[in-house]
Design a protein around this motif. Structure first.
Motif, PDB file in Angstrom:
ATOM      1  N   PHE A 259      44.451  40.441  46.794  1.00 16.11           N
ATOM      2  CA  PHE A 259      44.876  39.851  45.527  1.00 16.11           C
ATOM      3  C   PHE A 259      44.380  38.415  45.408  1.00 16.11           C
ATOM      4  O   PHE A 259      43.838  38.009  44.375  1.00 16.11           O
ATOM      5  N   LEU A 260      44.556  37.624  46.459  1.00 15.57           N
ATOM      6  CA  LEU A 260      44.135  36.221  46.409  1.00 15.57           C
ATOM      7  C   LEU A 260      42.630  36.095  46.258  1.00 15.57           C
ATOM      8  O   LEU A 260      42.138  35.221  45.534  1.00 15.57           O
ATOM      9  N   ASP A 261      41.880  36.948  46.936  1.00 15.29           N
ATOM     10  CA  ASP A 261      40.419  36.907  46.789  1.00 15.29           C
ATOM     11  C   ASP A 261      40.016  37.201  45.341  1.00 15.29           C
ATOM     12  O   ASP A 261      39.088  36.588  44.797  1.00 15.29           O
TER      13      ASP A 261
ATOM     14  N   GLY B 285      38.400  32.475  39.229  1.00 22.13           N
ATOM     15  CA  GLY B 285      38.475  31.064  38.858  1.00 22.13           C
ATOM     16  C   GLY B 285      39.866  30.542  38.637  1.00 22.13           C
ATOM     17  O   GLY B 285      40.034  29.511  37.968  1.00 22.13           O
ATOM     18  N   ALA B 286      40.904  31.196  39.193  1.00 16.91           N
ATOM     19  CA  ALA B 286      42.270  30.721  39.009  1.00 16.91           C
ATOM     20  C   ALA B 286      42.540  29.514  39.901  1.00 16.91           C
ATOM     21  O   ALA B 286      42.224  29.546  41.091  1.00 16.91           O
ATOM     22  N   PRO B 287      43.142  28.432  39.393  1.00 21.72           N
ATOM     23  CA  PRO B 287      43.429  27.259  40.223  1.00 21.72           C
ATOM     24  C   PRO B 287      44.720  27.364  41.024  1.00 21.72           C
ATOM     25  O   PRO B 287      44.900  26.628  41.995  1.00 21.72           O
ATOM     26  N   ALA B 288      45.635  28.270  40.597  1.00 26.25           N
ATOM     27  CA  ALA B 288      46.929  28.330  41.266  1.00 26.25           C
ATOM     28  C   ALA B 288      47.628  29.641  40.932  1.00 26.25           C
ATOM     29  O   ALA B 288      47.207  30.385  40.032  1.00 26.25           O
ATOM     30  N   VAL B 289      48.692  29.899  41.688  1.00 24.37           N
ATOM     31  CA  VAL B 289      49.528  31.072  41.472  1.00 24.37           C
ATOM     32  C   VAL B 289      50.972  30.616  41.286  1.00 24.37           C
ATOM     33  O   VAL B 289      51.470  29.775  42.061  1.00 24.37           O
ATOM     34  N   VAL B 290      51.649  31.124  40.241  1.00 23.10           N
ATOM     35  CA  VAL B 290      53.083  30.946  40.072  1.00 23.10           C
ATOM     36  C   VAL B 290      53.735  32.275  40.454  1.00 23.10           C
ATOM     37  O   VAL B 290      53.501  33.299  39.804  1.00 23.10           O
TER      38      VAL B 290
ATOM     39  N   GLY C 277      42.032  26.812  48.769  1.00 25.02           N
ATOM     40  CA  GLY C 277      42.114  25.677  47.853  1.00 25.02           C
ATOM     41  C   GLY C 277      42.947  25.946  46.615  1.00 25.02           C
ATOM     42  O   GLY C 277      42.766  25.286  45.587  1.00 25.02           O
ATOM     43  N   MET C 278      43.861  26.892  46.706  1.00 24.50           N
ATOM     44  CA  MET C 278      44.699  27.245  45.552  1.00 24.50           C
ATOM     45  C   MET C 278      46.088  26.645  45.679  1.00 24.50           C
ATOM     46  O   MET C 278      46.602  26.450  46.784  1.00 24.50           O
ATOM     47  N   GLY C 279      46.695  26.319  44.526  1.00 20.65           N
ATOM     48  CA  GLY C 279      48.062  25.856  44.498  1.00 20.65           C
ATOM     49  C   GLY C 279      49.038  27.026  44.435  1.00 20.65           C
ATOM     50  O   GLY C 279      48.687  28.137  44.019  1.00 20.65           O
TER      51      GLY C 279
END
Length: 576
Positions: free
Chosen positions: A58-60, A66-71, A90-92
């Protein structure tokens, strides 16, 4: 908006927790709730997900998009391995309680709120694009009204219910995090109060708020038609789906607060998405009704080939008629007069017929597990067969129950329209299905002639009426002659002088020729009853004291009813 600003708003306004800061200066251009559809995530969009775990795959995928972060909407604490995986990429990461409405997440930035207040701006336009994509793009072979309703409830953060044109509540959904049983669901509330947008009369005017008929964005460049209803201390509204004759209605609860600009944008796109889904359902239903109507036509006309083929077609349509069936006909009363009053155009006429067919199907489904329904002209025909737990001798009583249900449902759906019902006898041989229909049609016609609109009649109850009705069909002049030789002079006398000889005679014969019971029922003296019966004898030369004459008078009354020749001006004037 930067990722740092986004996380600051998330923590400050929604009580979220920042776990991994990511790249604080990274741009955030939108919010993307997780979806199975291809292309659901765009560059620089923050992913919002409620999945149980954040795995490598999922994270890959979200990093590659191009997602900068996950909520992460979860009550759980992220594992150390999960935090490490995000830091390496490098993700938030921020944690948000599941009960926070998704619409709150999508309206975090001050810039977005400002542009929404002004009715314009890139923020609201981006949100509109995201809402349209979330609601419209997943539609396809695997889409459904139910799935669309789930997505809609998530975007709005409110309970929603979809109603179809005939008052069925097709689907309901509530946003994630709403504890079950906390309050009556919107669906249950609509059911308990009998509220339907399709009926219009579900709520009296004293409880209906009509002043606010549109929900508009500031500036007015986009609006959605709504009607607000208040019931007790609860406020809700519905919006029609589609233009012209609605394809359905979307209900929403307003207990969560007034509509925000983002809600109006979602409603705008949801109406279009629902119209497409309900349109597909309507096409499916029309096709099915057409096939069923063809089957019914073939059964009635006898143009169905051999019996095995007929039973095979019935099984394909969901009914087993191998052990026989009984027929039920539901007919619109004075359909031509109704159309004349309403001045309906052809599309509206066809919609009315579809509504009736669907209403009958809904009620039949609650009573029978083995039935086949088909529309024909201005009526609906059912063939009902026995099934497990339902013997043939139980079917007539169940058919009468069905008739009462259909009449109540149609009255609520279309208050100024009535239907009559005819019920035939059960035929154990499937080759006699056309006879079963003929009996139901005869019962319908006789019931309507005798009882008028909203009649319910069975072939078993028609007695000698059916014999006279056949005479009327085959040799109407014979029935006219018989009527002229029996009751016509009495009808003519009543019409001229305002007497009640026909009513008295009918009551007398219905009380087994008892003068005392007739006098009691009509609140008249026995001598008065005797005098009226003597007047009948003078007019017809038929004596009620003679059994053969009584029989002729009885048949004369039935002929009068079938011919529709009752006295034209009955009154309570004294006899002359």
């Amino acid at each position: 908006m930067t990722l740092e600003e986004f996380f600051d708003n998330l923590v400050g306004e929604l009580k979220g927790r920042r776990i991994v800061p990511g790249e604080p200066s990274r741009a955030v251009r939108g919010i993307a709730p997780e979806d199975d559809a291809a292309g659901w995530l765009g560059p620089d969009e923050v992913v919002v997900t409620a999945r149980e775990t954040l795995d490598d795959g999922f994270l890959d995928d979200v990093v590659g998009a191009g997602a900068p972060a996950v909520v992460w909407r979860t009550k759980a604490e992220p594992a150390a391995e999960t935090v490490l995986m995000l830091e390496e990429r490098g993700m938030g990461l921020a944690i948000l309680p599941p009960g926070v409405p998704l619409r709150r997440v999508t309206s975090l930035s001050r810039e977005r709120a400002k542009s929404a207040a002004n009715g314009a701006g890139d923020g609201l336009l981006r949100y509109s694009h995201g809402a349209a994509r979330a609601l419209l793009e997943p539609s396809g072979a695997t889409s459904s009204v139910e799935a669309l309703t789930e997505r809609l409830a998530g975007l709005l953060g409110r309970p929603v219910v979809v109603e179809d044109p005939v008052g069925r509540l097709l689907a309901e959904a509530a946003p994630s995090g709403v504890p079950p049983g906390a309050a009556p669901s919107l669906h249950d509330f609509l059911e308990e109060n009998g509220l339907r947008a399709s009926r219009g009369s579900g709520l009296d005017d004293s409880r209906r708020e009509r002043r606010d008929r549109y929900a508009r964005l500031p500036g007015g460049f986009l609006s959605v038609t709504v009607e607000r209803w208040r019931v007790g201390d609860r406020e809700l509204f519905w919006t029609p789906v589609g233009t012209g004759t609605p394809a359905g209605y979307l209900w929403m609860d307003l207990d969560g607060g007034p509509l925000e600009p983002q809600d109006i944008v979602v409603l705008y796109w949801s109406v279009r998405a629902l119209e497409a889904e309900l349109g597909k359902e309507r096409v499916r239903l029309e096709t099915e009704l057409g096939v069923r109507g063809d089957f019914v036509d073939d059964v009635i006309s006898g143009h169905h080939g051999n019996m095995d083929l007929l039973l095979q077609r019935a099984r394909y349509l969901g009914a087993d008629l191998a052990d026989g069936a009984m027929a039920v006909v539901v007919d619109i009363d004075d359909f031509a007069g109704y159309l004349g009053r309403r001045r309906l155009k052809e599309p509206a006429i066809q919609e009315l017929k579809r509504r009736l067919a669907d209403a009958v199907r809904l009620q039949a489904r609650d009573l029978f597990s083995n039935f086949l329904l088909g529309p024909r002209s201005d009526n609906v025909i059912l063939f009902v067969g026995p099934s497990e737990g339902v013997a043939p001798d139980e079917l007539p009583g169940m058919a009468l129950d069905l008739a009462a249900r259909v009449q109540r449902y149609v009255k609520g759906l279309l208050p100024d329209l009535t239907v009559s019902v005819g019920v035939g006898r059960f035929k154990g041989n499937p080759s006699a299905l056309s006879d079963a229909y003929s009996e139901a049609e005869v019962a319908l016609e006789i019931g309507h002639r005798i009882q008028g609109p909203s009649s319910v009649s069975t072939f078993e109850q028609t007695g000698t009426y059916k014999l006279l009705f056949r005479v009327l069909q085959e040799e109407p002049e014979e029935l006219e002659t018989f009527y002229a030789e029996t009751l016509e002079p009495v009808v003519r006398y009543d019409s001229r002088y305002g007497t009640e000889l026909v009513h008295t005679l009918t009551t007398y014969l219905g009380n087994d020729a008892s003068t005392a019971r007739t006098a009691s029922e009509l609140f008249a003296h026995r001598h008065t009853i005797r005098y009226r019966l003597d007047r009948v004898r003078e007019l017809t030369r038929l004596d009620v004291d003679k059994s053969e004459d009584r029989e002729r008078l009885t048949l004369g009354i039935k002929a009068m009813q079938l011919l529709g020749r009752s006295p034209s001006k009955p009154s309570s004037f004294s006899d002359r």
